[in-house]
Write a protein that holds these residues in place. Sequence first.
Motif, mmCIF file in Angstrom:
data_model
loop_
_atom_site.group_PDB
_atom_site.id
_atom_site.type_symbol
_atom_site.label_atom_id
_atom_site.label_comp_id
_atom_site.label_asym_id
_atom_site.label_seq_id
_atom_site.Cartn_x
_atom_site.Cartn_y
_atom_site.Cartn_z
ATOM 1 N N LEU A 63 -11.614 13.819 7.292
ATOM 2 C CA LEU A 63 -12.449 12.828 6.622
ATOM 3 C C LEU A 63 -13.866 13.364 6.520
ATOM 4 C CD1 LEU A 63 -11.314 9.497 8.312
ATOM 5 C CD2 LEU A 63 -10.977 10.167 5.941
ATOM 6 N N ARG B 88 -9.440 6.977 2.837
ATOM 7 C CA ARG B 88 -8.676 7.629 1.776
ATOM 8 C C ARG B 88 -7.997 6.549 0.958
ATOM 9 N NH1 ARG B 88 -7.656 10.922 6.322
ATOM 10 N NH2 ARG B 88 -8.368 13.027 5.984
ATOM 11 N N VAL C 223 -6.880 4.291 5.475
ATOM 12 C CA VAL C 223 -6.115 4.609 4.269
ATOM 13 C C VAL C 223 -5.872 3.303 3.534
ATOM 14 C CG1 VAL C 223 -3.968 5.524 3.325
ATOM 15 C CG2 VAL C 223 -4.970 6.574 5.357
ATOM 16 N N PHE D 258 -2.747 15.488 1.689
ATOM 17 C CA PHE D 258 -3.949 14.691 1.441
ATOM 18 C C PHE D 258 -4.368 13.931 2.699
ATOM 19 C CE2 PHE D 258 -5.674 10.514 -0.006
ATOM 20 C CZ PHE D 258 -6.903 10.978 -0.450
ATOM 21 N N LEU D 259 -3.433 13.293 3.361
ATOM 22 C CA LEU D 259 -3.767 12.506 4.539
ATOM 23 C C LEU D 259 -4.152 13.365 5.745
ATOM 24 C CD1 LEU D 259 -1.094 9.646 4.392
ATOM 25 C CD2 LEU D 259 -3.485 9.584 3.645
#
Length: 172
Positions: free
Chosen positions: A99, A116, A147, A94-95
């Motif tokens: 973006l 995120r 994040v 996911f990270l």
Amino acid sequence: SLQQGNEHDQAVKSTADDAILAKSSCVEKGYYEDPFVRAMAQGASGLVTKKSSAANSRQSRHSFHNDSSSTTEPIIRKGTHARVKAVDRAIDAFLSLPLSSASKDTKDTKEQTVCRQVVVLGAGRDTTYLRYRFGKDAILLDDNDNVRWYEVDHPSIIQQKAQSWLPSCIPD
């Protein structure tokens, strides 16, 4: 009734202790590294196996302490390790995604800050954020890394984590 609600709350809250004791056992046995698990496990009590004769082993609840008189069953360690690694892989994937702005409106000329969000439900004494932010292979370099990390649990668990456990985990 209120008494049943309190018993249910206590049963739910005790899962935080069970989980951190299982993780602590994994770390002690070398399944993975987590420099924060020991501090988070302080004062935890949970279901562990008392070492005794092979024919007479039984389970009991007791406080965490670092000696060889108590262990977590190997099947629990394997399951805990698998869960930690699966969650880590999901967070890593996911990270690592690029973006992208949620807005495709070309009329909007304002620069949008995209971030995120990682939401940990039933966070308890979980150390994932600490490992990602302060651990050996930390990938969250600072709090402005786009994040946002949220931990959700019973209010008393979150309060205890913030006041008692986190201060001993966060480096100066």
